[in-house]
Design an enzyme around this catalytic site. Structure first.
Site, PDB file in Angstrom:
ATOM      1  N   GLU A 164     -15.505 -11.344 -52.257  1.00  0.00           N
ATOM      2  CA  GLU A 164     -15.299 -11.779 -50.872  1.00  0.00           C
ATOM      3  C   GLU A 164     -16.510 -12.546 -50.343  1.00  0.00           C
ATOM      4  O   GLU A 164     -17.420 -11.959 -49.763  1.00  0.00           O
ATOM      5  CB  GLU A 164     -15.029 -10.560 -49.961  1.00  0.00           C
ATOM      6  CG  GLU A 164     -14.737 -10.959 -48.518  1.00  0.00           C
ATOM      7  CD  GLU A 164     -14.612  -9.764 -47.569  1.00  0.00           C
ATOM      8  OE1 GLU A 164     -15.014  -8.644 -47.932  1.00  0.00           O
ATOM      9  OE2 GLU A 164     -14.122  -9.973 -46.450  1.00  0.00           O
ATOM     10  N   LYS A 206     -11.063 -12.868 -51.960  1.00  0.00           N
ATOM     11  CA  LYS A 206     -10.812 -12.613 -50.538  1.00  0.00           C
ATOM     12  C   LYS A 206     -11.559 -13.680 -49.759  1.00  0.00           C
ATOM     13  O   LYS A 206     -12.781 -13.774 -49.844  1.00  0.00           O
ATOM     14  CB  LYS A 206     -11.286 -11.199 -50.160  1.00  0.00           C
ATOM     15  CG  LYS A 206     -11.067 -10.857 -48.687  1.00  0.00           C
ATOM     16  CD  LYS A 206     -11.045  -9.360 -48.462  1.00  0.00           C
ATOM     17  CE  LYS A 206     -10.965  -9.016 -46.995  1.00  0.00           C
ATOM     18  NZ  LYS A 206     -10.630  -7.613 -46.755  1.00  0.00           N
TER      19      LYS A 206
HETATM   20  P1  13P Z   1     -11.496  -8.263 -41.009  1.00  0.00           P
HETATM   21  O1  13P Z   1     -10.057  -8.566 -41.310  1.00  0.00           O
HETATM   22  O2  13P Z   1     -11.694  -7.380 -39.821  1.00  0.00           O
HETATM   23  O3  13P Z   1     -12.353  -9.491 -41.006  1.00  0.00           O
HETATM   24  O4  13P Z   1     -12.036  -7.363 -42.188  1.00  0.00           O
HETATM   25  C1  13P Z   1     -11.752  -7.674 -43.489  1.00  0.00           C
HETATM   26  C2  13P Z   1     -12.837  -7.233 -44.363  1.00  0.00           C
HETATM   27  O5  13P Z   1     -12.614  -6.522 -45.317  1.00  0.00           O
HETATM   28  C3  13P Z   1     -14.187  -7.700 -44.085  1.00  0.00           C
HETATM   29  O6  13P Z   1     -15.000  -7.323 -45.144  1.00  0.00           O
END
Ligand code: 13P
Length: 322
Positions: A164, A206
Site C-alpha cells: 500500500e 492497495k
Molecule cells: P481509509 O479507507 O480510511 O483510508 O483506510 C484504509 C487503510 O487501510 C489505510 O491504511
C-alpha cells in the site's frame, strides 16, 4: 492464482480495513468516546457480527492487538479471510521531515505468529506526502525498498502481501500533481518488486484514487476521478497483478463509493488493465457507525443497520451498478 487472492477477488465483495491504531483513537474521540481496548473490542465485535457481513466482505485487515484477542475467530466462522497489518508505523527518514515506514525487524517471526491466529494475508503501508519538493527521490526509493522486502518475506511464508503506497489526499496540490506522483511511485514500486523477485500474481496493490488535494478547493466529478485513476494505473501497474483495492484516504463515504462505482464502470467499458478492482476502505465504510453506537449496548442493532446499508451500497459500486 493463489486461493487467497481468488477469495479476496470475489465478485460484489471487498476488504474491510479495521487496522488503524492512531486513527481509531481519533474517531472514538470525535464520537465523544474515550478509547480503551475493551471498548475497541466491543466495537469490532459489533462490526464483525453484522448480519450477512460475509456477503459483502471477503477479508478483514486486523491490527496486532485485535488479532491477539481472538477477533479473527468471528471472521473465520463466516468464511472471511483474516488479514493483518504488519508494518509498525512511521519514523523520521534520515533526520528529514519525511516519514518512512518501519517494521522489518523480526518480521519473519511475527509472521509465523500471525499465521497461528489464522492470518492468510498481510498489509504494509507507506505514505507519500505531496508538496512542491516532496516526496524526494531518495525517500521514494528507500520506502519502496522496505515495502518490497516485506512483500518477499510474506510470500516466502506462504501468505499474500498487500502493498500500500498511499499518496496522501492532504494538501492543496492539483489532480495533475497527484497523478504525476502516484505514477512515479507505482512505477518505481513495480521496478523494485521485480528486482527482488516478488511474484506479482500473488500480490495485491492497495492504491489511493487520483484526486486533487483535500485543501485545493477543487472537487472532481466521479467520471474525472475514474479517468485519471485508471490512466495512472494503466501507465504503472503490470497486468500480472490480479487485484487492485482502493483506500478511501479521507474522502467521505459518499465520495469514495461513487468514485469507486465510476472507476469500476469505466474499467468494464474500456478495460484499462488485466487486474480486478475493489475496495479496501476503513473510514468510508464505517462513517457514522460509531456515532450511532456511542458505546451503548441498546444501540448495537441500529449501528449495525447503518453499517449494513453502507455494505450493500459499496457492494453495488464494486460491480459498477450503483
Ligand atoms: P481509509 O479507507 O480510511 O483510508 O483506510 C484504509 C487503510 O487501510 C489505510 O491504511
Amino acid at each position: 492464482m493463489n486461493q487467497t487472492v481468488q477469495q479476496l477477488s470475489a465478485s460484489r465483495k471487498g476488504i474491510l480495513a479495521t487496522d488503524s491504531t492512531k486513527g481509531i483513537i481519533r474517531r472514538f474521540e470525535a464520537a465523544g468516546l474515550t478509547f480503551a481496548p475493551e471498548l475497541d473490542k466491543r466495537y469490532k465485535e459489533l462490526l464483525f457480527n453484522t448480519n450477512n457481513l460475509e456477503n459483502y466482505i471477503s477479508g478483514v485487515i486486523l491490527n496486532d492487538s485485535n488479532i491477539k484477542i481472538g477477533l479473527g475467530e468471528i471472521l473465520k466462522q463466516k468464511g472471511i479471510e483474516i488479514g493483518i497489518k504488519v508494518d509498525e508505523g512511521l519514523e523520521s527518514f534520515n533526520n528529514t521531515d519525511e516519514q518512512i515506514t518501519k517494521g522489518l525487524e523480526v518480521l519473519s517471526e511475527r509472521l509465523e505468529n500471525y499465521k497461528k491466529y489464522g492470518a492468510t494475508f498481510t498489509k504494509w503501508r507507506g505514505v507519500f506526502n505531496i508538496s512542491d519538493i516532496h516526496p524526494s527521490d531518495n525517500f521514494i526509493s528507500e520506502n519502496l525498498r522496505r515495502m518490497a522486502d516485506y512483500a518477499k518475506l510474506v510470500q516466502d511464508k506462504g501468505m499474500v502481501p498487500i502493498v500500500e503506497p498511499e499518496v496522501l489526499y492532504d494538501g492543496n496540490h492539483t489532480n495533475a500533481r497527484c497523478e504525476e506522483v502516484t505514477t512515479k511511485v507505482l512505477k518505481k514500486l513495480f521496478d523494485i518488486l521485480k528486482e527482488k523477485d516478488v511474484n506479482l500474481t500473488n500480490l495485491i496493490l492497495k492504491s489511493n484514487m487520483v484526486l486533487p488535494g483535500k485543501d485545493s478547493g477543487v472537487t472532481m466529478m466521479p467520471l474525472e476521478v475514474s479517468n485519471s485513476t485508471l490512466r495512472t494505473l494503466q501507465n504503472s501497474v503490470p497486468n500480472d497483478v490480479p487485484l487492485i483495492v482502493f483506500l478511501s484516504g479521507g474522502q467521505t463515504s459518499e465520495q469514495a463509493i461513487f468514485n469507486l462505482n465510476e472507476i469500476v464502470k469505466l474499467n468494464i467499458e474500456k478495460k484499462f488493465g488485466g487486474w480486478d478492482l475493489t475496495f479496501s476502505f476503513e473510514r468510508a465504510l464505517q462513517e457514522g457507525v460509531l456515532d450511532v453506537w456511542c458505546g451503548k449496548e441498546e444501540n448495537v442493532s441500529k449501528a449495525q443497520e447503518v453499517f449494513s446499508n453502507r455494505l450493500q451500497k459499496v457492494s453495488k459500486a464494486r460491480i459498477g451498478e450503483l
